[in-house]
Design a protein around this motif. Structure first.
Motif, PDB file in Angstrom:
ATOM      1  N   ASP A  65     -22.590   6.474  12.284  1.00  0.00           N
ATOM      2  CA  ASP A  65     -21.946   5.136  13.397  1.00  0.00           C
ATOM      3  C   ASP A  65     -20.973   4.508  12.555  1.00  0.00           C
ATOM      4  OD1 ASP A  65     -21.640   3.492  15.012  1.00  0.00           O
ATOM      5  OD2 ASP A  65     -23.489   3.370  15.882  1.00  0.00           O
ATOM      6  N   PRO A  66     -19.868   4.522  13.070  1.00  0.00           N
ATOM      7  CA  PRO A  66     -18.742   3.671  12.162  1.00  0.00           C
ATOM      8  C   PRO A  66     -19.118   2.072  12.240  1.00  0.00           C
ATOM      9  CG  PRO A  66     -17.665   5.166  13.700  1.00  0.00           C
ATOM     10  CD  PRO A  66     -19.219   5.244  13.925  1.00  0.00           C
ATOM     11  N   ALA A  67     -19.949   1.898  13.184  1.00  0.00           N
ATOM     12  CA  ALA A  67     -20.037   0.354  13.378  1.00  0.00           C
ATOM     13  C   ALA A  67     -21.327  -0.257  12.028  1.00  0.00           C
ATOM     14  CB  ALA A  67     -20.870  -0.033  14.623  1.00  0.00           C
ATOM     15  N   LEU A  68     -22.182   0.892  11.843  1.00  0.00           N
ATOM     16  CA  LEU A  68     -23.005   0.599  10.633  1.00  0.00           C
ATOM     17  C   LEU A  68     -22.377   0.483   9.390  1.00  0.00           C
ATOM     18  CD1 LEU A  68     -24.882   1.124  13.264  1.00  0.00           C
ATOM     19  CD2 LEU A  68     -26.375   1.940  11.760  1.00  0.00           C
ATOM     20  N   LYS A  69     -21.212   0.969   9.218  1.00  0.00           N
ATOM     21  CA  LYS A  69     -20.643   0.945   8.000  1.00  0.00           C
ATOM     22  C   LYS A  69     -19.356  -0.132   7.948  1.00  0.00           C
ATOM     23  CE  LYS A  69     -21.099   6.024   7.730  1.00  0.00           C
ATOM     24  NZ  LYS A  69     -20.291   7.241   7.870  1.00  0.00           N
ATOM     25  N   GLN A  70     -19.414  -0.981   8.860  1.00  0.00           N
ATOM     26  CA  GLN A  70     -18.503  -2.386   8.683  1.00  0.00           C
ATOM     27  C   GLN A  70     -18.909  -3.413   7.906  1.00  0.00           C
ATOM     28  OE1 GLN A  70     -15.588  -2.408  10.089  1.00  0.00           O
ATOM     29  NE2 GLN A  70     -15.216  -4.716   9.509  1.00  0.00           N
ATOM     30  N   PRO A  71     -18.058  -3.634   6.973  1.00  0.00           N
ATOM     31  CA  PRO A  71     -18.640  -5.149   6.160  1.00  0.00           C
ATOM     32  C   PRO A  71     -18.372  -6.083   7.162  1.00  0.00           C
ATOM     33  CG  PRO A  71     -16.416  -4.226   5.609  1.00  0.00           C
ATOM     34  CD  PRO A  71     -17.169  -3.101   6.571  1.00  0.00           C
ATOM     35  N   CYS A  72     -19.151  -7.349   6.753  1.00  0.00           N
ATOM     36  CA  CYS A  72     -19.251  -8.579   7.583  1.00  0.00           C
ATOM     37  C   CYS A  72     -17.923  -9.238   7.405  1.00  0.00           C
ATOM     38  CB  CYS A  72     -20.485  -9.217   7.438  1.00  0.00           C
ATOM     39  SG  CYS A  72     -20.859 -10.224   8.877  1.00  0.00           S
ATOM     40  N   TYR A  73     -17.698 -10.293   8.336  1.00  0.00           N
ATOM     41  CA  TYR A  73     -16.485 -11.179   8.177  1.00  0.00           C
ATOM     42  C   TYR A  73     -16.712 -12.067   6.758  1.00  0.00           C
ATOM     43  CZ  TYR A  73     -15.812  -9.759  13.026  1.00  0.00           C
ATOM     44  OH  TYR A  73     -15.595  -9.098  14.370  1.00  0.00           O
ATOM     45  N   LYS A  74     -15.404 -12.364   6.268  1.00  0.00           N
ATOM     46  CA  LYS A  74     -15.359 -13.379   5.061  1.00  0.00           C
ATOM     47  C   LYS A  74     -16.125 -14.591   5.498  1.00  0.00           C
ATOM     48  CE  LYS A  74     -11.849 -11.371   2.374  1.00  0.00           C
ATOM     49  NZ  LYS A  74     -10.353 -11.507   1.917  1.00  0.00           N
ATOM     50  N   LEU A  75     -15.807 -15.083   6.860  1.00  0.00           N
ATOM     51  CA  LEU A  75     -16.591 -16.313   7.519  1.00  0.00           C
ATOM     52  C   LEU A  75     -17.498 -16.199   8.266  1.00  0.00           C
ATOM     53  CD1 LEU A  75     -13.045 -18.195   8.454  1.00  0.00           C
ATOM     54  CD2 LEU A  75     -14.192 -18.354   6.493  1.00  0.00           C
ATOM     55  N   CYS A  76     -18.358 -15.338   7.781  1.00  0.00           N
ATOM     56  CA  CYS A  76     -19.499 -14.841   8.619  1.00  0.00           C
ATOM     57  C   CYS A  76     -20.648 -16.118   8.466  1.00  0.00           C
ATOM     58  CB  CYS A  76     -20.421 -13.797   7.868  1.00  0.00           C
ATOM     59  SG  CYS A  76     -22.009 -13.311   8.723  1.00  0.00           S
TER      60      CYS A  76
END
Length: 263
Positions: A237-248
């Protein structure tokens, strides 16, 4: 008449009196303050949650009485399932509750707790009735898509029905969310995945008998919900390989692993 020069008294009493008087009149030049670090941390804890928009002005949602009723009900259901407590109301209460969940529970536990809350929010009799009366069909897939756009705008934001190809036919079985309200408000990839995408997919399939693949776009915060389509395996799943936002909002409490989730 003889002029006399009267010198100021040099007595200890007079000198002491002037010193005391002088101390009383001196302006206050400094005050004791708490360490700057503690002050900043307290300001962060008390800071009101505000949406973070990656493109400019934040979305504005004018919730009516039904929207607020649904939002508060879901938030209270999550709090009851987790034992957490939010002092806010409206959508801020929902975001605060899920933010606390993301910090206190593992990703798997977060997903299970959301599924549990959804099951508690809807009576089992109604879930069984929907599953029985609406078996897999083109009508059911299109009905789920239309129902979502009409009755869940308070949760996901404005959306529209779109077409996709299903087994060689064109069907209106896709819900396109221009900017997901939950993702915009939480501004956290991990919260999107573990508190929305994964548990929603599991709940809709297991409780309602309808496979659904939720495909968030973390660049523009849009999302597609494809009814009738099974989601890919977790390792694909591509969504699970997405890094989080810098301003998370949660990046101070989480670490990003290779899966891309905030853990």
């Amino acid at each position: 008449m003889e002029a006399k020069l009267i010198l100021p008294s040099r007595s200890p009493t007079a000198t002491s009196s002037r010193r005391v008087e002088g101390r009383r009149c001196r302006p206050v030049r400094s005050v004791l303050a708490r360490p700057k670090e503690n002050f900043v941390m307290e300001r962060l804890r008390l800071k009101k949650l505000k949406p973070v928009d990656t493109e400019g002005a934040a979305s504005v949602h004018n919730d009516n009485w039904f929207d607020l009723l649904a939002i508060n009900y879901l938030s209270e259901t999550l709090q009851a399932a987790t034992g957490l407590k939010s002092m806010r109301s409206g959508y801020e209460s929902l975001v605060e509750t899920t933010a606390m969940m993301s910090k206190r529970f593992s990703t798997k536990t977060q997903q299970k707790l959301v599924v549990k809350a959804l099951e508690n929010a809807i009576p089992k009799l109604i879930l069984d009735m929907i599953r029985t009366l609406l078996p897999q069909s083109q009508f059911t897939r299109e009905y789920f898509a239309a129902f979502t756009t009409v009755f869940f705008a308070w949760l996901i934001g404005p959306s529209e029905v779109r077409e996709s190809e299903f087994e060689g036919r064109r069907e209106k079985n896709v819900v396109y969310v221009k900017k997901c309200r939950f993702l915009e408000q939480s501004n956290c990839v991990g919260m999107c995945i573990n508190l929305c995408k994964m548990p929603s997919q599991a709940f809709i399939k297991d409780s309602l008998g309808m496979p659904v693949n939720m495909v968030p776009n973390f660049d523009d915060m849009s999302c597609e919900m494809v009814f009738g389509q099974d989601p890919p395996a977790s390792n694909n799943d591509p969504a699970l390989k997405q890094p989080c936002y810098k301003l998370c909002r949660a990046n101070q409490m989480h670490t990003v692993k290779s899966s891309g989730q905030c853990l």
